[in-house]
Design an enzyme around this catalytic site. Structure first.
Site, PDB file in Angstrom:
ATOM      1  N   LYS A  61       0.845  -1.212   0.000  1.00  0.00           N
ATOM      2  CA  LYS A  61       0.000   0.000   0.000  1.00  0.00           C
ATOM      3  C   LYS A  61       0.875   1.255   0.000  1.00  0.00           C
ATOM      4  O   LYS A  61       0.761   2.138   0.857  1.00  0.00           O
ATOM      5  CB  LYS A  61      -0.959   0.001   1.176  1.00  0.00           C
ATOM      6  CG  LYS A  61      -1.982  -1.134   1.063  1.00  0.00           C
ATOM      7  CD  LYS A  61      -3.134  -0.965   1.982  1.00  0.00           C
ATOM      8  CE  LYS A  61      -4.091  -2.109   1.835  1.00  0.00           C
ATOM      9  NZ  LYS A  61      -3.548  -3.420   2.253  1.00  0.00           N
ATOM     10  N   ILE A  65       5.819  10.190  -1.673  1.00  0.00           N
ATOM     11  CA  ILE A  65       6.146  11.092  -2.774  1.00  0.00           C
ATOM     12  C   ILE A  65       6.812  10.280  -3.897  1.00  0.00           C
ATOM     13  O   ILE A  65       7.318   9.182  -3.658  1.00  0.00           O
ATOM     14  CB  ILE A  65       7.078  12.239  -2.313  1.00  0.00           C
ATOM     15  CG1 ILE A  65       8.393  11.683  -1.747  1.00  0.00           C
ATOM     16  CG2 ILE A  65       6.363  13.125  -1.299  1.00  0.00           C
ATOM     17  CD1 ILE A  65       9.458  12.734  -1.485  1.00  0.00           C
ATOM     18  N   SER A 115     -11.682  -2.462   2.233  1.00  0.00           N
ATOM     19  CA  SER A 115     -12.785  -3.362   2.583  1.00  0.00           C
ATOM     20  C   SER A 115     -13.266  -3.216   4.027  1.00  0.00           C
ATOM     21  O   SER A 115     -14.343  -3.691   4.367  1.00  0.00           O
ATOM     22  CB  SER A 115     -12.341  -4.805   2.341  1.00  0.00           C
ATOM     23  OG  SER A 115     -11.164  -5.087   3.066  1.00  0.00           O
ATOM     24  N   GLY A 168     -12.073  -9.349   1.305  1.00  0.00           N
ATOM     25  CA  GLY A 168     -13.263  -9.211   2.143  1.00  0.00           C
ATOM     26  C   GLY A 168     -14.056 -10.494   2.288  1.00  0.00           C
ATOM     27  O   GLY A 168     -14.970 -10.573   3.098  1.00  0.00           O
TER      28      GLY A 168
HETATM   29  P1  XMP Z   1      -8.458 -11.511   5.261  1.00  0.00           P
HETATM   30  O1  XMP Z   1      -7.748 -12.192   6.364  1.00  0.00           O
HETATM   31  O2  XMP Z   1      -9.412 -10.458   5.721  1.00  0.00           O
HETATM   32  O3  XMP Z   1      -7.283 -10.778   4.451  1.00  0.00           O
HETATM   33  O4  XMP Z   1      -9.095 -12.463   4.277  1.00  0.00           O
HETATM   34  C1  XMP Z   1      -7.499  -9.757   3.527  1.00  0.00           C
HETATM   35  C2  XMP Z   1      -6.177  -9.302   3.031  1.00  0.00           C
HETATM   36  O5  XMP Z   1      -6.355  -8.229   2.149  1.00  0.00           O
HETATM   37  C3  XMP Z   1      -5.784  -7.039   2.706  1.00  0.00           C
HETATM   38  N1  XMP Z   1      -6.783  -6.034   2.487  1.00  0.00           N
HETATM   39  C4  XMP Z   1      -6.692  -5.065   1.603  1.00  0.00           C
HETATM   40  N2  XMP Z   1      -5.725  -4.740   0.777  1.00  0.00           N
HETATM   41  N3  XMP Z   1      -7.034  -2.966  -0.018  1.00  0.00           N
HETATM   42  C5  XMP Z   1      -5.898  -3.671  -0.030  1.00  0.00           C
HETATM   43  O6  XMP Z   1      -4.996  -3.317  -0.796  1.00  0.00           O
HETATM   44  C6  XMP Z   1      -8.043  -3.258   0.785  1.00  0.00           C
HETATM   45  O7  XMP Z   1      -9.096  -2.654   0.752  1.00  0.00           O
HETATM   46  C7  XMP Z   1      -7.857  -4.350   1.648  1.00  0.00           C
HETATM   47  N4  XMP Z   1      -8.656  -4.917   2.553  1.00  0.00           N
HETATM   48  C8  XMP Z   1      -7.959  -5.952   3.049  1.00  0.00           C
HETATM   49  C9  XMP Z   1      -5.498  -7.306   4.132  1.00  0.00           C
HETATM   50  O8  XMP Z   1      -4.367  -6.587   4.578  1.00  0.00           O
HETATM   51  C10 XMP Z   1      -5.233  -8.781   4.093  1.00  0.00           C
HETATM   52  O9  XMP Z   1      -3.924  -9.029   3.633  1.00  0.00           O
END
Ligand code: XMP
Length: 216
Positions: A61, A65, A115, A168
């Site tokens: 993520k 800059i 999510s 999610g």
């Molecule tokens: P779980 O355990 O919830 O893991 O099935 C979800 C994985 O996805 C990541 N995550 C996100 N990554 N944008 C992202 O780039 C998002 O909106 C987002 N939501 C969850 C989380 O860190 C984990 O690795």
């Protein structure tokens, strides 16, 4: 078929290697984030890739800059096939990552709306604009939430052909049936805890893979 991306957020190297090996038959890609890299080191990405023979995406993520984004991308994309970055930092910051990725034939995946519940505070109001920016920049994928199918649909409509990578499902409670009505071939669901925390990660990965196959 919609693909399965395993979020390998364990904090132990042996456990990570074991789960990657056991689930590789059913998983299309592996996502590695800060938990595993900070518990080990960046070379874990290379090891997981060699062991699983899967596409490995680093979920860092990235949100800095342009010159710092460039450095992070250079280091990460030595080993990873792709990198997840934030879009809210603006066009120049994303382009800096894209430049590195293009030189190395790697992917840039941009976050639109996250999510978790808190994403409705600040991210949701700008997520459609971020999706438009992702389309304009021609990124290789966008992250959009399985926890909010109506938002997933809206973002997919904006980005068109760009693959969606959607977290999610499982621990966060997303409805797989609803999500699969929206996603198409080349999109991914991301599943983490409900695979790696299950008693039998291989069986859990197999169960998700079969659900994806049955929706073809
Ligand atoms: P779980 O355990 O919830 O893991 O099935 C979800 C994985 O996805 C990541 N995550 C996100 N990554 N944008 C992202 O780039 C998002 O909106 C987002 N939501 C969850 C989380 O860190 C984990 O690795």
């Amino acid at each position: 078929m919609v693909k399965l991306m395993l979020a390998l957020d364990v904090m132990d190297k042996d456990k990570a290697l074991k789960i990657a090996r056991e689930t590789s038959e059913y998983v299309d890609a592996i996502k590695i984030g800060y938990p595993l890299v900070l518990a080990t080191n960046l070379k874990i990405v290379k090891e997981i890739k060699e062991l699983s023979n899967k596409e490995v995406i680093c979920d860092f993520k990235v949100a800095d800059i342009p010159s710092t984004n460039e450095k992070i991308a250079k280091l990460t994309l030595q080993y990873a096939d792709g990198i997840i970055c934030h879009g809210f930092v603006g066009e120049d910051s994303i382009r800096a990552i894209q430049n590195v990725a293009k030189e190395n034939n790697k992917k840039v995946i941009m976050v639109t709306e996250m999510s978790h519940p808190g994403a409705v505070m600040f991210m949701q109001p700008i997520a459609n604009e971020l999706a438009k920016l992702a389309k304009k920049l021609g990124v290789d994928g966008v992250v959009a939430p399985s926890t909010r199918p109506e938002r997933l649909k809206e973002i997919k409509e904006i980005v068109g052909e760009i693959p969606i990578v959607s977290p999610g499902i499982g621990a966060q409670g997303g409805d797989l049936e609803k999500v699969l009505e929206i996603l198409s071939d080349n999109d991914y669901i991301i599943v983490g805890r409900s695979i790696y925390n299950s008693e039998n990660p291989k069986e859990s990965a197999k169960m998700y893979k079969e659900k994806l196959k049955n929706r073809e």
